[in-house]
Design an enzyme around this catalytic site. Structure first.
Site: not given
Ligand code: GLN
Length: 189
Positions: A79, A171, A173
């Site tokens: 991002c 994302h 994560e």
């Protein structure tokens, strides 16, 4: 086993650290040039790219980061991390590392859907799609020669690779799916 740094000046670095711990990878929180020298690869998290750019500049980390990339040490940006890595940012002269040959447009998904989730197919990591979490994500408008598009959402590239640089506009994560991080760790083999 490589030691992976996570740029920890701002943004959601803690989630990347947690993901790497899950994969049993030694990690370092990178906040200065000295820490950068101790790591074999780096993750640049999501957050606010203008803020991170200013901090990188203030701490004199821009040039060391460019060297880091030039010498082939792997970097993975998510991002805002993609924005910092991009050579071109549409309509912006904000500070950036500028080592990935793409043009991005910030916050380009518009107001209503500026944050959304979608399944993203990444053939390199398997048949099951990853859940793409897009949070005020940039759009990759153009990629130059040498940049491989690993996944798209609609027409837009959302996961690209240029040599040892990996960039996701979403994302990974923020999910429990470790496959994209594991794909990045393969750069060290
Ligand atoms: N919109 C942010 C920026 O332009 C990026 C958002 C994110 O990293 N989740 O820097």
């Amino acid at each position: 086993m490589p030691t992976i740094g996570v740029l920890a000046l701002q943004g959601d670095f803690a989630k990347h650290l947690a993901m790497l711990k899950k994969l049993h990878v030694p990690t370092v929180e990178v906040r200065d040039r000295t820490a950068l020298e101790r790591v074999d690869g780096l993750i640049i998290p999501g957050g606010e790219s203008t803020t991170m750019g200013k901090l990188l500049n203030r701490y004199e980390m821009m040039e060391p980061l460019r060297m880091f990339a030039e010498t082939g040490k792997p970097i993975f940006g998510t991002c805002a991390g993609v924005i910092l890595l991009a050579k071109q940012i549409e309509g912006s002269d904000q500070l950036r590392i500028g080592v990935l040959d793409v043009e991005v447009k910030r916050n380009a998904y518009g107001r209503q859907i500026e944050s959304f989730e979608a399944d993203v197919l990444v053939p390199q990591i398997g048949e099951l799609p990853v859940r793409g979490v897009f949070i005020r994500a940039p759009v990759i408008k153009q990629v130059q020669n040498g940049v491989e598009i690993l996944a798209r959402y609609g027409d837009d590239p959302v996961l690209v690779q240029e040599g040892t640089i990996l960039a996701a506009t979403f994302h990974p994560e923020l999910t429990d799916d470790t496959r994209i991080h594991a794909y990045f760790l393969n750069f060290f083999h």
